[in-house]
Scaffold this active site. Structure first.
Site, PDB file in Angstrom:
ATOM      1  N   HIS A  61       0.968  -1.245  -0.071  1.00  0.00           N
ATOM      2  CA  HIS A  61       0.244   0.012  -0.296  1.00  0.00           C
ATOM      3  C   HIS A  61       0.812   1.108  -0.309  1.00  0.00           C
ATOM      4  CE1 HIS A  61      -3.195  -2.674   2.617  1.00  0.00           C
ATOM      5  NE2 HIS A  61      -3.640  -2.901   0.635  1.00  0.00           N
ATOM      6  N   LYS A  71       6.035   6.067   7.756  1.00  0.00           N
ATOM      7  CA  LYS A  71       5.040   5.420   8.203  1.00  0.00           C
ATOM      8  C   LYS A  71       6.075   4.775   9.325  1.00  0.00           C
ATOM      9  CE  LYS A  71       1.757   4.178   5.240  1.00  0.00           C
ATOM     10  NZ  LYS A  71       1.380   2.596   4.465  1.00  0.00           N
ATOM     11  N   TYR A 131       1.521   1.356  13.607  1.00  0.00           N
ATOM     12  CA  TYR A 131       1.769   2.628  12.729  1.00  0.00           C
ATOM     13  C   TYR A 131       1.958   3.940  12.786  1.00  0.00           C
ATOM     14  CZ  TYR A 131      -2.094   1.247   9.313  1.00  0.00           C
ATOM     15  OH  TYR A 131      -3.227   0.929   9.505  1.00  0.00           O
ATOM     16  N   ASP A 169      -6.397  -6.216  -2.480  1.00  0.00           N
ATOM     17  CA  ASP A 169      -4.788  -6.591  -1.892  1.00  0.00           C
ATOM     18  C   ASP A 169      -5.085  -7.352  -3.376  1.00  0.00           C
ATOM     19  OD1 ASP A 169      -4.802  -4.289  -0.472  1.00  0.00           O
ATOM     20  OD2 ASP A 169      -3.808  -5.664   1.016  1.00  0.00           O
TER      21      ASP A 169
END
Length: 184
Positions: A61, A71, A131, A169
């Protein structure tokens, strides 16, 4: 805090100092000042938490500019294999990936800057994954790369026939077909 370089520029593993005794442990999971002293100036604004079971593969992603996201990821419970793919046009490592095992035992963090696609696989029965992001989620700019892109050839550390992958996904394009707007 120890900042560990990886073979891909701007992608770092962070090893925090852990204070442990018979009661448990304490660690400082984020310190903006200490990161800045190491040349990392990221202003995080959103924290996320996910829980997944063994074999789950999430990713790859990313968000396009102007709201791409850096991140800082870690595992609170369990163990994952975390992967970042360099998708910065003009980068000498464009299309290369790096993976690191993150676990509640090793307490490592992975710092993934803007311009990278990100994903992970769960290696333990369950994993709680944390995250921090430096920009807010924007579904209109969300993009992805298929987890099993043959040009990337990522070893997710779980047998792919046992992998649990979301419908979304499974529909991502390959790296070659993916929309991206990052410049090195």
């Amino acid at each position: 805090m120890e900042i560990i370089s990886t073979p891909i520029r701007d992608l770092f593993i962070i090893k925090n100092r852990v204070f442990a005794d018979s009661r448990g442990f304490f660690l400082e999971s984020y310190n903006k000042k200490r990161l800045a002293e190491s040349g990392i100036n990221i202003d995080f604004c959103q924290d996320n938490l996910s829980k997944s079971s063994y074999g789950v593969v999430r990713g790859l992603h990313y968000q396009l500019n102007p709201h791409s996201q850096s991140k800082l990821v870690s595992v609170i419970v369990g163990k994952v294999y975390d992967v970042a793919v360099d998708i910065r046009q003009g980068s000498p490592t464009f299309g290369q990936w790096f993976g690191v095992e993150l676990s509640e035992e090793n307490k490592l963090q992975f710092l993934i800057p803007q311009g990278f696609a990100h994903g992970f696989s769960v290696l333990s029965d369950t994993a709680v994954f944390s995250y921090k992001c430096d920009d807010f989620y924007d579904p209109s700019l969300e993009r992805g790369i298929i987890y099993n892109d043959p040009t990337l050839n990522i070893d997710w550390q779980v047998p792919l026939e046992e992998a649990i992958i979301s419908e979304k996904d499974q529909k991502h394009p390959t790296l070659e077909q993916a929309e991206m707007n990052f410049v090195y």
